[in-house]
Scaffold this motif. Structure first.
Motif, PDB file in Angstrom:
ATOM      1  N   TRP A  91       1.045  -1.123   0.033  1.00 37.74           N
ATOM      2  CA  TRP A  91      -0.045   0.016  -0.002  1.00 37.74           C
ATOM      3  C   TRP A  91       1.092   1.195   0.105  1.00 37.74           C
ATOM      4  O   TRP A  91       1.806   1.381   0.839  1.00 37.74           O
ATOM      5  CB  TRP A  91      -0.685   0.117   1.194  1.00 37.74           C
ATOM      6  CG  TRP A  91      -1.633   1.141   1.674  1.00 37.74           C
ATOM      7  CD1 TRP A  91      -2.408   1.917   0.672  1.00 37.74           C
ATOM      8  CD2 TRP A  91      -1.414   2.045   2.749  1.00 37.74           C
ATOM      9  NE1 TRP A  91      -3.025   3.230   1.394  1.00 37.74           N
ATOM     10  CE2 TRP A  91      -2.427   2.894   2.796  1.00 37.74           C
ATOM     11  CE3 TRP A  91      -0.796   1.739   4.180  1.00 37.74           C
ATOM     12  CZ2 TRP A  91      -2.836   3.892   3.660  1.00 37.74           C
ATOM     13  CZ3 TRP A  91      -0.921   2.710   5.061  1.00 37.74           C
ATOM     14  CH2 TRP A  91      -1.955   3.648   4.997  1.00 37.74           C
ATOM     15  N   THR A  92       0.585   2.164  -0.918  1.00 34.35           N
ATOM     16  CA  THR A  92       1.244   3.324  -0.693  1.00 34.35           C
ATOM     17  C   THR A  92       0.215   4.565  -1.120  1.00 34.35           C
ATOM     18  O   THR A  92      -0.804   4.195  -1.476  1.00 34.35           O
ATOM     19  CB  THR A  92       2.531   3.520  -2.020  1.00 34.35           C
ATOM     20  OG1 THR A  92       3.154   4.720  -1.822  1.00 34.35           O
ATOM     21  CG2 THR A  92       2.029   3.352  -3.366  1.00 34.35           C
ATOM     22  N   GLY A  93       0.774   5.752  -1.435  1.00 34.82           N
ATOM     23  CA  GLY A  93      -0.072   6.931  -1.599  1.00 34.82           C
ATOM     24  C   GLY A  93       0.506   8.221  -1.153  1.00 34.82           C
ATOM     25  O   GLY A  93       1.742   8.320  -0.802  1.00 34.82           O
ATOM     26  N   THR A  94      -0.413   9.381  -1.240  1.00 34.86           N
ATOM     27  CA  THR A  94      -0.023  10.707  -1.047  1.00 34.86           C
ATOM     28  C   THR A  94       0.788  10.892   0.537  1.00 34.86           C
ATOM     29  O   THR A  94       1.445  11.565   0.740  1.00 34.86           O
ATOM     30  CB  THR A  94      -0.993  11.504  -1.230  1.00 34.86           C
ATOM     31  OG1 THR A  94      -1.518  11.388  -2.396  1.00 34.86           O
ATOM     32  CG2 THR A  94      -0.660  13.159  -0.856  1.00 34.86           C
ATOM     33  N   ASP A  95      -0.041  10.032   1.366  1.00 32.39           N
ATOM     34  CA  ASP A  95       0.355  10.372   2.864  1.00 32.39           C
ATOM     35  C   ASP A  95       1.216   9.248   3.310  1.00 32.39           C
ATOM     36  O   ASP A  95       1.800   9.459   4.481  1.00 32.39           O
ATOM     37  CB  ASP A  95      -0.909  10.349   3.658  1.00 32.39           C
ATOM     38  CG  ASP A  95      -1.872  11.447   3.471  1.00 32.39           C
ATOM     39  OD1 ASP A  95      -1.544  12.451   2.774  1.00 32.39           O
ATOM     40  OD2 ASP A  95      -3.149  11.154   3.616  1.00 32.39           O
ATOM     41  N   PRO A 122       4.225   7.738   1.173  1.00 40.97           N
ATOM     42  CA  PRO A 122       4.959   7.495  -0.194  1.00 40.97           C
ATOM     43  C   PRO A 122       5.876   6.263  -0.233  1.00 40.97           C
ATOM     44  O   PRO A 122       6.130   5.681  -1.315  1.00 40.97           O
ATOM     45  CB  PRO A 122       5.805   8.912  -0.523  1.00 40.97           C
ATOM     46  CG  PRO A 122       5.818   9.610   0.840  1.00 40.97           C
ATOM     47  CD  PRO A 122       4.702   9.010   1.628  1.00 40.97           C
ATOM     48  N   ALA A 123       6.152   5.736   0.926  1.00 41.52           N
ATOM     49  CA  ALA A 123       7.164   4.517   1.009  1.00 41.52           C
ATOM     50  C   ALA A 123       6.191   3.435   0.672  1.00 41.52           C
ATOM     51  O   ALA A 123       4.865   3.533   1.555  1.00 41.52           O
ATOM     52  CB  ALA A 123       8.108   4.368   2.235  1.00 41.52           C
ATOM     53  N   PRO A 124       6.427   2.359   0.401  1.00 44.25           N
ATOM     54  CA  PRO A 124       5.501   1.095   0.262  1.00 44.25           C
ATOM     55  C   PRO A 124       5.577   0.350   1.733  1.00 44.25           C
ATOM     56  O   PRO A 124       6.180   0.126   2.169  1.00 44.25           O
ATOM     57  CB  PRO A 124       6.327   0.148  -0.825  1.00 44.25           C
ATOM     58  CG  PRO A 124       7.598   0.471  -0.771  1.00 44.25           C
ATOM     59  CD  PRO A 124       7.790   1.923  -0.504  1.00 44.25           C
ATOM     60  N   HIS A 125       4.236   0.014   2.053  1.00 44.86           N
ATOM     61  CA  HIS A 125       4.020  -0.545   3.264  1.00 44.86           C
ATOM     62  C   HIS A 125       3.479  -2.094   2.971  1.00 44.86           C
ATOM     63  O   HIS A 125       2.436  -1.974   2.415  1.00 44.86           O
ATOM     64  CB  HIS A 125       2.839   0.275   4.182  1.00 44.86           C
ATOM     65  CG  HIS A 125       3.383   1.474   4.568  1.00 44.86           C
ATOM     66  ND1 HIS A 125       3.497   1.853   5.912  1.00 44.86           N
ATOM     67  CD2 HIS A 125       3.383   2.675   3.809  1.00 44.86           C
ATOM     68  CE1 HIS A 125       3.759   2.869   6.010  1.00 44.86           C
ATOM     69  NE2 HIS A 125       4.062   3.619   4.671  1.00 44.86           N
ATOM     70  N   ALA A 126       4.208  -3.091   3.097  1.00 44.50           N
ATOM     71  CA  ALA A 126       3.777  -4.464   2.913  1.00 44.50           C
ATOM     72  C   ALA A 126       2.641  -4.802   3.638  1.00 44.50           C
ATOM     73  O   ALA A 126       2.083  -4.350   4.676  1.00 44.50           O
ATOM     74  CB  ALA A 126       4.948  -5.372   3.562  1.00 44.50           C
ATOM     75  N   LEU A 127       1.822  -5.413   2.686  1.00 45.06           N
ATOM     76  CA  LEU A 127       0.446  -5.722   2.926  1.00 45.06           C
ATOM     77  C   LEU A 127       0.345  -7.242   3.800  1.00 45.06           C
ATOM     78  O   LEU A 127       0.941  -8.177   3.244  1.00 45.06           O
ATOM     79  CB  LEU A 127      -0.682  -5.867   2.012  1.00 45.06           C
ATOM     80  CG  LEU A 127      -2.149  -6.070   2.113  1.00 45.06           C
ATOM     81  CD1 LEU A 127      -2.672  -4.655   2.876  1.00 45.06           C
ATOM     82  CD2 LEU A 127      -2.969  -6.508   0.984  1.00 45.06           C
ATOM     83  N   ALA A 182      -6.934   6.416   4.990  1.00 42.28           N
ATOM     84  CA  ALA A 182      -5.724   5.510   4.902  1.00 42.28           C
ATOM     85  C   ALA A 182      -6.437   4.013   5.067  1.00 42.28           C
ATOM     86  O   ALA A 182      -7.499   3.774   5.417  1.00 42.28           O
ATOM     87  CB  ALA A 182      -4.947   5.617   6.315  1.00 42.28           C
ATOM     88  N   LEU A 183      -5.569   3.123   4.586  1.00 50.59           N
ATOM     89  CA  LEU A 183      -5.807   1.634   4.804  1.00 50.59           C
ATOM     90  C   LEU A 183      -6.410   1.222   6.152  1.00 50.59           C
ATOM     91  O   LEU A 183      -5.860   1.544   7.106  1.00 50.59           O
ATOM     92  CB  LEU A 183      -4.542   0.807   4.520  1.00 50.59           C
ATOM     93  CG  LEU A 183      -4.859  -0.668   4.399  1.00 50.59           C
ATOM     94  CD1 LEU A 183      -5.539  -1.097   3.258  1.00 50.59           C
ATOM     95  CD2 LEU A 183      -3.493  -1.228   4.382  1.00 50.59           C
ATOM     96  N   ASP A 184      -7.740   0.511   6.171  1.00 51.33           N
ATOM     97  CA  ASP A 184      -8.266  -0.019   7.269  1.00 51.33           C
ATOM     98  C   ASP A 184      -8.885   1.109   8.182  1.00 51.33           C
ATOM     99  O   ASP A 184      -9.136   0.802   9.698  1.00 51.33           O
ATOM    100  CB  ASP A 184      -7.363  -1.051   8.158  1.00 51.33           C
ATOM    101  CG  ASP A 184      -7.160  -2.300   7.338  1.00 51.33           C
ATOM    102  OD1 ASP A 184      -7.857  -2.936   6.570  1.00 51.33           O
ATOM    103  OD2 ASP A 184      -6.078  -2.891   7.401  1.00 51.33           O
ATOM    104  N   THR A 185      -8.930   2.201   7.795  1.00 51.40           N
ATOM    105  CA  THR A 185      -9.638   3.356   8.615  1.00 51.40           C
ATOM    106  C   THR A 185     -11.045   2.720   8.733  1.00 51.40           C
ATOM    107  O   THR A 185     -11.902   2.534   7.851  1.00 51.40           O
ATOM    108  CB  THR A 185      -9.693   4.826   7.686  1.00 51.40           C
ATOM    109  OG1 THR A 185      -8.145   5.156   7.718  1.00 51.40           O
ATOM    110  CG2 THR A 185     -10.599   5.794   8.647  1.00 51.40           C
ATOM    111  N   PRO A 186     -11.634   2.805  10.139  1.00 51.54           N
ATOM    112  CA  PRO A 186     -12.929   2.214  10.336  1.00 51.54           C
ATOM    113  C   PRO A 186     -14.127   3.176   9.768  1.00 51.54           C
ATOM    114  O   PRO A 186     -14.891   3.354  10.660  1.00 51.54           O
ATOM    115  CB  PRO A 186     -12.877   1.907  11.819  1.00 51.54           C
ATOM    116  CG  PRO A 186     -11.823   2.997  12.394  1.00 51.54           C
ATOM    117  CD  PRO A 186     -10.876   3.283  11.286  1.00 51.54           C
TER     118      PRO A 186
END
Length: 269
Positions: free
Chosen positions: A123-127, A129-134, A145-149
């Protein structure tokens, strides 16, 4: 895309299951899921030429959502839809791709991308920018953001987990997920996020399936890969006055066992 739920390496039969809705203005032209001349399998934005979700025979996958931040939208920024084909047609690894992307050039976005030959899912994006392993698990992504509830993200993740418990066959699983993606139930006001749009709009946007006069869920996509056979089935349901389904199957995905060496793809003999 504007809402994605995916299960990565959590089910004994299906190692990847994706359910997603694309929300867009109704007057923005688009083509349904198809194989592009370049080899990408995806729908296509006919205004800017990019896409929101796609994959290639070589085992690359990408899906994109915008980040809801009205005050940060620049009218002259390049289309975010170009990011998905850049990943799909490239050969860089996750770190190299993110370094070269220049996320700040685009309006706010999230990208989920995978290279199943390299074994990368990130996962990556504007906020971020480094890749975050899923990590293996059931994940959700909307316009934060990923998994924001957010309520609809939580709901679709729940529906995906339930569908995986109830269905061991591909087609019933796809039907169950398409049904989940059609849910028009709005969230209660107390559960709504505050994203800078008027409350009435926030209410409309809180359901899994969006139906506004000029902005709505344009298509729903389900993608399932079988763990042992590596068979991939992708189904897109295009909404509108005459809804229709498009189905793409690959008997093995990635199509051939391969290993990447120094930025190239070499088939294993």
């Amino acid at each position: 895309m504007c809402l994605i739920a995916l299960a990565w390496d959590v089910h004994p039969r299906f190692d990847l299951v994706l359910a997603a809705n694309r929300d867009e203005f109704l007057d923005r032209p688009a083509a349904a899921l198809h194989r592009w001349p370049e080899g990408i399998v995806a729908g296509r934005d006919l205004r800017a030429g990019g896409t929101w979700c796609g994959f290639t025979d070589a085992g690359r996958l990408a899906m994109l959502t915008n980040v809801r931040r009205p005050g940060a939208v620049l009218p002259d920024a390049p289309s975010r839809g170009e990011i998905v084909p850049q990943w799909l047609l490239g050969d860089a690894d996750a770190a190299g791709f993110c370094d070269a992307l220049g996320a700040a050039r685009h309006n706010p976005f999230n990208l989920l991308a995978a290279d199943l030959v390299r074994g990368e899912f990130f996962w990556t994006g504007t906020d971020h920018p480094a890749p975050h392993a899923l990590r293996p698990g059931v994940h959700g992504l909307s316009n934060a953001a990923l998994d924001t509830p957010w309520p609809k993200t939580v709901q679709l993740k729940h529906d995906l987990a339930q569908a995986l418990q109830r269905h061991d066959d591909v087609d019933p699983l796809i039907d169950a997920l398409l049904l989940a993606l059609s849910d028009r139930t709005p969230a209660p006001d107390a559960a709504l996020p505050s994203t800078g749009v008027p409350l009435e709009v926030e209410r409309y946007l809180s359901s899994v399936f969006i139906a506004m006069p000029h902005y709505a869920t344009r298509c729903s996509t389900v993608l399932v890969r079988e763990r042992e056979s590596r068979r991939l089935v992708a189904v897109e349901l295009t909404h509108g006055p005459a809804p229709f389904r498009t189905r793409v199957e690959l008997p093995r995905w990635p199509a051939e066992p391969a290993v990447r060496v120094a930025g190239t793809v070499q088939a294993l003999l």
